[in-house]
Structures are given as C-alpha cells and as structure tokens.
Write a protein that holds these residues in place. Structure first.
Motif, PDB file in Angstrom:
ATOM      1  N   GLN A  28      23.151   9.385  32.771  1.00 19.93           N
ATOM      2  CA  GLN A  28      23.429  10.726  32.285  1.00 19.93           C
ATOM      3  C   GLN A  28      22.243  11.674  32.476  1.00 19.93           C
ATOM      4  OE1 GLN A  28      22.803   8.065  30.515  1.00 19.93           O
ATOM      5  NE2 GLN A  28      22.087   8.465  28.432  1.00 19.93           N
ATOM      6  N   VAL A  29      21.051  11.146  32.731  1.00 18.48           N
ATOM      7  CA  VAL A  29      19.868  11.999  32.881  1.00 18.48           C
ATOM      8  C   VAL A  29      19.900  12.643  34.262  1.00 18.48           C
ATOM      9  CG1 VAL A  29      17.353  12.092  32.899  1.00 18.48           C
ATOM     10  CG2 VAL A  29      18.533  10.505  31.349  1.00 18.48           C
ATOM     11  N   MET A  30      19.965  13.973  34.294  1.00 14.34           N
ATOM     12  CA  MET A  30      19.969  14.695  35.562  1.00 14.34           C
ATOM     13  C   MET A  30      18.643  15.391  35.812  1.00 14.34           C
ATOM     14  SD  MET A  30      22.764  17.453  37.025  1.00 14.34           S
ATOM     15  CE  MET A  30      24.119  16.307  36.810  1.00 14.34           C
ATOM     16  N   PHE A  31      18.042  15.960  34.756  1.00 18.25           N
ATOM     17  CA  PHE A  31      16.763  16.650  34.896  1.00 18.25           C
ATOM     18  C   PHE A  31      15.865  16.334  33.704  1.00 18.25           C
ATOM     19  CE2 PHE A  31      19.650  19.505  37.269  1.00 18.25           C
ATOM     20  CZ  PHE A  31      19.002  19.485  38.504  1.00 18.25           C
ATOM     21  N   ALA A  32      14.583  16.546  33.914  1.00 20.22           N
ATOM     22  CA  ALA A  32      13.592  16.475  32.843  1.00 20.22           C
ATOM     23  C   ALA A  32      12.952  17.848  32.687  1.00 20.22           C
ATOM     24  CB  ALA A  32      12.521  15.432  33.167  1.00 20.22           C
ATOM     25  N   ALA A  33      12.596  18.185  31.458  1.00 19.96           N
ATOM     26  CA  ALA A  33      11.881  19.431  31.181  1.00 19.96           C
ATOM     27  C   ALA A  33      10.958  19.186  29.999  1.00 19.96           C
ATOM     28  CB  ALA A  33      12.849  20.571  30.888  1.00 19.96           C
ATOM     29  N   ARG A  34      10.070  20.110  29.794  1.00 15.11           N
ATOM     30  CA  ARG A  34       9.115  19.983  28.695  1.00 15.11           C
ATOM     31  C   ARG A  34       9.854  20.002  27.365  1.00 15.11           C
ATOM     32  NH1 ARG A  34       3.830  22.190  28.909  1.00 15.11           N
ATOM     33  NH2 ARG A  34       2.719  21.815  26.966  1.00 15.11           N
ATOM     34  N   GLY A  35       9.569  19.027  26.505  1.00  8.46           N
ATOM     35  CA  GLY A  35      10.206  18.980  25.199  1.00  8.46           C
ATOM     36  C   GLY A  35       9.258  18.584  24.091  1.00  8.46           C
ATOM     37  N   ALA A  36       7.957  18.642  24.373  1.00 11.06           N
ATOM     38  CA  ALA A  36       6.948  18.307  23.363  1.00 11.06           C
ATOM     39  C   ALA A  36       5.672  19.063  23.696  1.00 11.06           C
ATOM     40  CB  ALA A  36       6.680  16.803  23.338  1.00 11.06           C
ATOM     41  N   ASP A  37       4.725  19.063  22.740  1.00 12.51           N
ATOM     42  CA  ASP A  37       3.483  19.829  22.885  1.00 12.51           C
ATOM     43  C   ASP A  37       3.812  21.293  23.141  1.00 12.51           C
ATOM     44  OD1 ASP A  37       2.062  17.357  22.727  1.00 12.51           O
ATOM     45  OD2 ASP A  37       2.453  17.027  24.857  1.00 12.51           O
ATOM     46  N   MET A  38       4.828  21.781  22.435  1.00  8.83           N
ATOM     47  CA  MET A  38       5.268  23.165  22.571  1.00  8.83           C
ATOM     48  C   MET A  38       5.499  23.755  21.187  1.00  8.83           C
ATOM     49  SD  MET A  38       7.940  23.489  25.735  1.00  8.83           S
ATOM     50  CE  MET A  38       9.332  22.950  24.754  1.00  8.83           C
ATOM     51  N   SER A  39       5.646  25.071  21.175  1.00  8.93           N
ATOM     52  CA  SER A  39       5.999  25.783  19.953  1.00  8.93           C
ATOM     53  C   SER A  39       7.256  26.599  20.208  1.00  8.93           C
ATOM     54  CB  SER A  39       4.864  26.713  19.514  1.00  8.93           C
ATOM     55  OG  SER A  39       3.672  25.990  19.296  1.00  8.93           O
ATOM     56  N   ALA A  40       7.962  26.927  19.138  1.00 10.94           N
ATOM     57  CA  ALA A  40       9.155  27.770  19.236  1.00 10.94           C
ATOM     58  C   ALA A  40       9.318  28.527  17.931  1.00 10.94           C
ATOM     59  CB  ALA A  40      10.390  26.926  19.538  1.00 10.94           C
ATOM     60  N   ALA A  41      10.192  29.510  17.943  1.00 11.61           N
ATOM     61  CA  ALA A  41      10.450  30.289  16.739  1.00 11.61           C
ATOM     62  C   ALA A  41      11.111  29.422  15.678  1.00 11.61           C
ATOM     63  CB  ALA A  41      11.327  31.484  17.065  1.00 11.61           C
ATOM     64  N   ASP A  42      10.800  29.713  14.437  1.00 15.62           N
ATOM     65  CA  ASP A  42      11.399  29.065  13.282  1.00 15.62           C
ATOM     66  C   ASP A  42      11.960  30.169  12.392  1.00 15.62           C
ATOM     67  OD1 ASP A  42      12.130  27.215  11.363  1.00 15.62           O
ATOM     68  OD2 ASP A  42      10.196  26.195  11.310  1.00 15.62           O
ATOM     69  N   VAL A  43      12.659  29.817  11.353  1.00 15.21           N
ATOM     70  CA  VAL A  43      13.239  30.814  10.465  1.00 15.21           C
ATOM     71  C   VAL A  43      12.137  31.550   9.704  1.00 15.21           C
ATOM     72  CG1 VAL A  43      15.443  29.637  10.221  1.00 15.21           C
ATOM     73  CG2 VAL A  43      13.555  29.058   8.687  1.00 15.21           C
ATOM     74  N   ASP A  44      12.496  32.713   9.175  1.00 15.13           N
ATOM     75  CA  ASP A  44      11.600  33.533   8.353  1.00 15.13           C
ATOM     76  C   ASP A  44      10.378  34.005   9.123  1.00 15.13           C
ATOM     77  OD1 ASP A  44      13.320  33.149   6.158  1.00 15.13           O
ATOM     78  OD2 ASP A  44      12.294  31.298   5.599  1.00 15.13           O
ATOM     79  N   GLY A  45      10.544  34.269  10.428  1.00 12.18           N
ATOM     80  CA  GLY A  45       9.461  34.830  11.213  1.00 12.18           C
ATOM     81  C   GLY A  45       8.358  33.865  11.568  1.00 12.18           C
ATOM     82  N   LYS A  46       8.552  32.585  11.307  1.00 10.78           N
ATOM     83  CA  LYS A  46       7.498  31.604  11.573  1.00 10.78           C
ATOM     84  C   LYS A  46       7.660  30.988  12.958  1.00 10.78           C
ATOM     85  CE  LYS A  46       7.299  30.368   6.657  1.00 10.78           C
ATOM     86  NZ  LYS A  46       7.489  29.275   5.676  1.00 10.78           N
ATOM     87  N   TYR A  47       6.653  30.218  13.341  1.00  3.60           N
ATOM     88  CA  TYR A  47       6.702  29.402  14.549  1.00  3.60           C
ATOM     89  C   TYR A  47       6.429  27.956  14.145  1.00  3.60           C
ATOM     90  CZ  TYR A  47       6.270  33.795  17.174  1.00  3.60           C
ATOM     91  OH  TYR A  47       6.464  35.042  17.677  1.00  3.60           O
ATOM     92  N   SER A  48       6.987  27.027  14.922  1.00  2.03           N
ATOM     93  CA  SER A  48       6.747  25.617  14.648  1.00  2.03           C
ATOM     94  C   SER A  48       6.522  24.870  15.947  1.00  2.03           C
ATOM     95  CB  SER A  48       7.940  24.994  13.916  1.00  2.03           C
ATOM     96  OG  SER A  48       8.038  25.487  12.597  1.00  2.03           O
TER      97      SER A  48
END
Length: 433
Positions: A344-364
């Motif tokens: 089922q694996v077709m592609f790989a992408a970055r999924g760690a050592d990253m940040s993204a938006a979180d609720v209430d204006g925060k980042y995680s």
C-alpha cells in the motif's frame, strides 16, 4: 513537553483528558511519555508498544462511551447497533425490516452512484448475528458494520516560544503561480481552527457539523501543512482553496463510515480531485465500494498508511486499490519505526521533526504518517485540477519520476517509489539536516 495522540479525534492522552470534551478513562497501559522515549529505538518490545498504542486508545474510547460505541469481532470500534447496506434493493431492505431492522439514515449521491442505508438493529439483536443474517439473505449485497475511523499522530505542545524567532519557510511552488487558477485540495478529518494565524489569508470551504466550527488539533495540523501561511510558517500549498470536511463534530461516533461517505459525496459535488484522508481503520465493504466509485472516476485519494508498526495488518483506506498510500520519514530520511509497510505504500514524505499549527493559535511538533500524507496530497493537487483518470495517473507517474529512491532500487514496501517533497520543511525551530 506535553504529548498528545489524536485517536478518533476524541482523546488527548496528556493527563488523560478528552480533546473534544468527551469522557475518557485513564489509559490501561503504556504511559505515553515512556512511548515517546522509546521512539527511534529498535527491538520487538518497542515495536509491540508502538503497535499497541492505537488499540489501547480504541479500547479506552469504547469503555468511555459504552452506549454509543461497541467493537466488532476483531476489536475495531463500530457505532453500536448500526449496520450499513450499500446499494441495497427494495427487496433487500424489506427483508432487513422483516428481521427487525429499521432505517436510521439514508444517503444517495447520483454523481458517484452511491446509495448507502444505515440500518438500526433492535435492542435485543446481536449485531454480529444480524450482519451474518443480512449477508445470508442477500449474498450479492454489500453489508458491514458502521466502523469508526481514527486519525493517529503525535503532537507535542510547547514549541510556541521556539518558533517566535524562526525564519519564514521557503516559498512553495504554488506561491509563485499567482497568474494561475488556485489549486484545490480536499480534506476529510476533524475540525480546522480557522482562526489560527496560518489561515488568515486562506480560502477554506467547510462542511459538516450543521455549519458549526469545532476545531481539533489533528485537523488543524493537517490543514496547515496543506494551505497554512504566516510569517513563521508555510504549508506546501499556501495559495490554494481548501475544502475541509469535519466528519467528527466532537461526537464519540465521529469518523464513522456513513460520515465519510457523506464527506466524499460533498467533495465529489465540488469536483475536488485530490482528497487527503489522514485516517485509518479496518477494511469495510461499504467504504471499499465508495472508494472504488471515486477512484474509478479519476479522483485521487491520498491516505496515511498508519502508525501501527511494520508488522501490523494493512490499514484502510490507504490499502485499497488505486489509493495513494503515504508513509513518513524523519529529518534524516529514515522511515519512522512505527510506520506501516507493504504494497500500500506508494510515496514517502516528511512526517517527523516538523511543526504544524495547533488549536488556539499555537504550534506543535508533529510525528506520524498522518502528517506526511498532506505533503503528497498538496504536491498532486498542484497538477490535478479536475477528476479525470488519465490526468490523475499522469500526475502520479510524474511524482514517482521525481521521487528520491531511498530503499531497494525501484518501488519497495518501505518507501514506495521514494521520498517526495524533500525540499519542504516546517520544522521552523530546527536547523535543516
């Protein structure tokens, strides 16, 4: 650092509280802090711990909501007392009613030729025996449980201060195409916090929850990787239209198959060709038919392969034919130890050592295949503007040609065709590898 795992968009593991204000009992095993300390290690014990996490949280969700959620014979969460009939005949419905079922809900989509009926069993009926009876009475029909699908990924709060002085991310490919129509991408997930600064200039069309906005950490993080933009953060498609369907709505039974079906139908009505689904669950006969209806019409479904470990059984919808299954790698281009493996694996992408938006204006900080999938979806959405099989196939082929081969030569069970979107990074508090 506080650590969360989003499971059915309902459980916040830190302090065992509910992300969506649902009653949640304490986890029966494996403290999450211990888990995060073991991530990156190897060995059978560690792999078993990683594989057990989703199952422990599912069990926790079922115990916390015994009146609305049950489990199928394999331990997967289902809506209590409900069965699905996909495209049933009038005679089949009459037979089901004669067995004691009633029609709880029904939905039809002419564009996808979908007719889905939710059957409610009588209180005294054993749901497993009821499903068997339906299948025996109509062997050619499609019947199954109303399974609940979950989003799995770790969000580690507390990086807000680190991000304050971080430099903006480099411009995405979409940002330089102001003379072109905006790319469009779909999202089926939990609610998006549209008040977050990264969505200030975003064009987001929402669906679900009767028009209410019910933000969630998981949906917000995935959406930000797709279309977010601020002075300190930039998603892959920072200039695009996002069609975001909330299939959870703060309900214990959120993420059920009939909710997914309605969301897919809405996106098909909008003719959104590329749809990100960072959710996982078991094979379901009705969902398989819905996915087939979409992919046969040229829609591209991009799905996370899941975080149950390399030896775990396949998870869906990523494992259905023609779905673009995505695994995750870290900053050093190593596959995450918890990522699923297989055809089922077709592609790989970055999924760690990253940040993204979180609720209430925060980042995680984020970790998991849930967050690699939107990178691939965004890349495909740049070149696929309408659902059409030849164009969708060409986009996949072009992306495969651009992939960085990380495993054995050619497509393999760990990285698929290889790493895509290698230049994209949202780990704004960390140096580039």
């Amino acid at each position: 650092m506080r650590v969360f795992i989003c499971i059915a968009m309902a459980v916040v593991v830190n302090s065992a509280q509910a992300q969506l204000r649902l009653p949640v009992a304490p986890l029966p095993a494996l403290p999450l802090q211990k888990l995060t300390q073991t991530v990156g290690q190897t060995g059978a014990d560690t792999l078993q711990q990683l594989s057990d996490v989703r199952h422990l949280l599912i069990a926790n969700l079922i115990r916390a909501n015994p009146r609305t959620i049950a489990k199928d014979p394999h331990g997967n969460p289902i809506v209590r007392g409900e069965l699905l009939a996909y495209g049933p005949s009038t005679q089949a419905i009459a037979a089901a009613q004669a067995m004691g079922f009633t029609i709880a809900r029904e939905q039809t989509n002419a564009a996808l030729d979908i007719h889905l009926v939710v059957l409610q069993a009588s209180p005294s009926m054993n749901i497993v025996k009821g499903l068997r009876a339906l299948r025996e009475a109509d062997p050619a029909g499609t019947y199954d449980f109303n399974h609940i699908y979950t989003g799995v990924g770790m969000l580690s709060a507390g990086v807000q201060a680190e991000l304050q002085s971080a430099a903006p991310a480099p411009q995405s490919a979409a940002a330089s195409r102001s003379d072109q129509p905006l790319p469009r991408v779909g999202l089926i997930d939990s609610g998006v916090d549209r008040s977050h600064p990264v969505f200030h200039d975003a064009l987001i069309h929402g669906w679900g929850c009767e028009g209410r906005e019910l933000p969630s950490a998981h949906g917000t993080a995935v959406a930000s990787l797709l279309v977010g933009r601020s002075t300190r953060f930039q998603g892959v498609l920072d200039k695009a239209e996002l069609y975001a369907a909330d299939v959870y709505c703060n309900a214990p039974t959120g993420g059920a198959v009939d909710a997914l079906a309605a969301a897919f139908a809405w996106l098909a009505e909008q003719r959104v060709a590329v749809i990100n689904v960072s959710l996982v669950g078991p094979d379901n006969a009705a969902l398989a038919q819905i996915v087939r209806a979409l992919t046969s019409r040229g829609y591209l479904l991009v799905a996370a392969v899941g975080n149950d470990g390399p030896a775990a059984p396949p998870l869906y919808p990523a494992s259905y034919p023609h779905v673009v299954g995505v695994t995750a790698v870290d900053a050093h281009r190593r596959v995450l130890i918890e990522a699923a493996r297989g055809n089922q694996v077709m592609f790989a992408a970055r999924g760690a050592d990253m940040s993204a938006a979180d609720v209430d204006g925060k980042y995680s900080a984020i970790r998991g295949t849930s967050f690699a999938a939107p990178i691939v979806a965004a890349l495909l959405a740049q070149s696929v503007s309408a659902p059409e099989s030849s164009g969708s196939n060409a986009a996949i082929e072009a992306l495969a040609q651009s992939a960085i081969d990380l495993g054995p030569k050619g497509r393999d069970l760990t990285y698929g065709y290889g790493l895509v979107g290698a230049d994209y990074r949202s780990d704004l508090a960390q140096p580039a590898p």
